[in-house]
Design a protein around this motif. Sequence first.
Motif, PDB file in Angstrom:
ATOM      1  N   TYR A  58       5.075 -10.978 -22.134  1.00  0.00           N
ATOM      2  CA  TYR A  58       4.775 -11.614 -20.953  1.00  0.00           C
ATOM      3  C   TYR A  58       4.011 -10.809 -20.011  1.00  0.00           C
ATOM      4  N   GLU A  59       3.316 -11.143 -19.026  1.00  0.00           N
ATOM      5  CA  GLU A  59       2.338 -10.510 -18.039  1.00  0.00           C
ATOM      6  C   GLU A  59       2.828  -9.119 -17.730  1.00  0.00           C
ATOM      7  N   ASN A  60       4.171  -9.148 -17.581  1.00  0.00           N
ATOM      8  CA  ASN A  60       4.740  -7.989 -16.749  1.00  0.00           C
ATOM      9  C   ASN A  60       5.952  -7.315 -17.785  1.00  0.00           C
ATOM     10  N   LYS A  61       5.903  -7.623 -18.930  1.00  0.00           N
ATOM     11  CA  LYS A  61       7.171  -7.145 -19.783  1.00  0.00           C
ATOM     12  C   LYS A  61       7.015  -7.509 -21.292  1.00  0.00           C
ATOM     13  N   ALA A  62       7.685  -7.084 -22.112  1.00  0.00           N
ATOM     14  CA  ALA A  62       7.863  -7.383 -23.539  1.00  0.00           C
ATOM     15  C   ALA A  62       9.129  -7.448 -23.820  1.00  0.00           C
ATOM     16  N   ILE A  63       9.505  -8.425 -24.765  1.00  0.00           N
ATOM     17  CA  ILE A  63      11.035  -8.626 -24.821  1.00  0.00           C
ATOM     18  C   ILE A  63      11.202  -8.874 -26.360  1.00  0.00           C
ATOM     19  N   TYR A  64      11.875  -7.782 -27.001  1.00  0.00           N
ATOM     20  CA  TYR A  64      12.194  -7.607 -28.448  1.00  0.00           C
ATOM     21  C   TYR A  64      12.876  -9.104 -28.783  1.00  0.00           C
ATOM     22  N   THR A  65      12.459  -9.635 -30.046  1.00  0.00           N
ATOM     23  CA  THR A  65      13.274 -10.909 -30.396  1.00  0.00           C
ATOM     24  C   THR A  65      13.352 -10.480 -31.895  1.00  0.00           C
ATOM     25  N   PRO A  66      14.697 -10.540 -32.546  1.00  0.00           N
ATOM     26  CA  PRO A  66      14.903 -10.302 -33.937  1.00  0.00           C
ATOM     27  C   PRO A  66      14.775 -11.521 -34.709  1.00  0.00           C
ATOM     28  N   CYS A  67      14.470 -11.305 -35.935  1.00  0.00           N
ATOM     29  CA  CYS A  67      14.212 -12.466 -36.902  1.00  0.00           C
ATOM     30  C   CYS A  67      15.625 -13.040 -37.356  1.00  0.00           C
ATOM     31  N   HIS A  68      16.031 -14.107 -36.713  1.00  0.00           N
ATOM     32  CA  HIS A  68      17.210 -14.697 -37.082  1.00  0.00           C
ATOM     33  C   HIS A  68      17.130 -15.381 -38.389  1.00  0.00           C
ATOM     34  N   TYR A  73       1.542 -16.094 -22.115  1.00  0.00           N
ATOM     35  CA  TYR A  73       0.817 -16.436 -21.038  1.00  0.00           C
ATOM     36  C   TYR A  73      -0.598 -16.859 -21.241  1.00  0.00           C
ATOM     37  N   ASN A  74      -1.046 -17.479 -22.320  1.00  0.00           N
ATOM     38  CA  ASN A  74      -2.375 -17.936 -22.462  1.00  0.00           C
ATOM     39  C   ASN A  74      -2.028 -19.555 -22.690  1.00  0.00           C
ATOM     40  N   GLN A  75      -2.653 -20.161 -21.577  1.00  0.00           N
ATOM     41  CA  GLN A  75      -2.328 -21.637 -21.251  1.00  0.00           C
ATOM     42  C   GLN A  75      -3.785 -22.522 -21.760  1.00  0.00           C
ATOM     43  N   GLU A  76      -4.584 -21.717 -22.463  1.00  0.00           N
ATOM     44  CA  GLU A  76      -5.750 -22.354 -22.896  1.00  0.00           C
ATOM     45  C   GLU A  76      -5.744 -22.622 -24.590  1.00  0.00           C
ATOM     46  N   ALA A  77      -4.824 -21.936 -25.126  1.00  0.00           N
ATOM     47  CA  ALA A  77      -4.811 -21.898 -26.587  1.00  0.00           C
ATOM     48  C   ALA A  77      -4.358 -23.337 -27.166  1.00  0.00           C
ATOM     49  N   TYR A  78      -4.419 -23.522 -28.456  1.00  0.00           N
ATOM     50  CA  TYR A  78      -4.253 -24.788 -29.236  1.00  0.00           C
ATOM     51  C   TYR A  78      -2.923 -25.546 -28.570  1.00  0.00           C
ATOM     52  N   THR A  79      -1.883 -25.037 -28.762  1.00  0.00           N
ATOM     53  CA  THR A  79      -0.657 -25.629 -28.601  1.00  0.00           C
ATOM     54  C   THR A  79       0.175 -25.454 -27.476  1.00  0.00           C
ATOM     55  N   VAL A 132      14.972 -14.897 -18.591  1.00  0.00           N
ATOM     56  CA  VAL A 132      13.874 -13.929 -19.383  1.00  0.00           C
ATOM     57  C   VAL A 132      13.417 -13.077 -18.552  1.00  0.00           C
ATOM     58  N   ASN A 133      12.901 -13.359 -17.469  1.00  0.00           N
ATOM     59  CA  ASN A 133      12.251 -12.062 -16.451  1.00  0.00           C
ATOM     60  C   ASN A 133      13.304 -11.306 -15.454  1.00  0.00           C
ATOM     61  N   ARG A 134      14.584 -11.427 -15.743  1.00  0.00           N
ATOM     62  CA  ARG A 134      15.492 -10.518 -15.180  1.00  0.00           C
ATOM     63  C   ARG A 134      15.092  -8.969 -15.466  1.00  0.00           C
TER      64      ARG A 134
END
Length: 325
Positions: free
Chosen positions: A126-136, A210-216, A323-325
């Motif tokens: 995100y613009e102000n943080k990164a959140i670790y996401t394990p591969c489930h 936070y890219n609002q211009e990409a494909y999806t 998410v942003n807590r």
Amino acid sequence: MKVSILVPIYGVEKFIKKCAVSLLEQTYEDIEYVFVNDCTKDRSMDILQEVVADYPERRACVKIVEHEKNRGLSAARNTALDYAEGDYLMHVDSDDFLERNAVELLVREAINSKADIVVCASNLVYENKAIYTPCHVPDDKEKYLEGLLYKSIAPSMWGKLFRTRFYRDSGIRSIEGLNHGEDYATIPRLIYHADKIVTMGSALYNYVQYNQEAYTKNITRKSIDDMVRADAVLSDFFTSLPQADKYVELLNIAKLRTKLALLKMSRMAVYRDIISLYPEISPQYSASLSFPDRMLFYLVHHGLYRIAYCYAKFGLWVKRKMVNR
């Protein structure tokens, strides 16, 4: 072992520099880069050329392929695949970026484990943080497929290293023209054909949020049609298998979850179209959904669109706040 990194480019002038630098600065040496210009209208390609010029030792390993017209994400991925010459390949979206040692660690794991697919953890950036996401990813391939079809495990083309021979031998390609739901239509079919899948706990892929211009990123009427088409692609594939019966219930639940996802993301003006999807599915499958999701269906089915819209948006707001807590 050569690795091909496949990168479609469209509308990423704010992100391509960081992406390209992360690829060109990989600690692994034997890499080729296949960038596909899908007729981007901004300065993405100019910026890419500038970055490549700063890495003369990598310049000979860079392929830039030009589409004559804009064909979408799926076509760009297929084009990149056609040009790939590596023993392994990975898809990287051009608004994302890799950790510097990502390729080295993924290749080492692939060689040691003799895997067709290596899946790594990721960071949601995100613009102000990164959140670790394990591969489930379950050890059992059938449970992995169930999670993907049920949509409890996020499908993604990125964050994975594929053995190129396996990928090509499977005959699985992205569905051209399908730009929303493309990963969902493709990954379960690839997983089905894989003999061995392994996971890594290290977050090697950075998924920019936070890219609002990409494909999806934007939901349109075409997006709705694409998601329905993705369901149809998987339904056709899995119901054609000898063991088709065990997938029928999962596919029906998956269709309900497509409706839910669309209701949560879309404008109120298309609610009537969304709720009319899949009338053939028995109401009994709704019992598999959570209470909040069943409540959203109830509100829309009773024509309470404004309340349903506020309810859905409130749920997304709560999720973002968490998410942003």
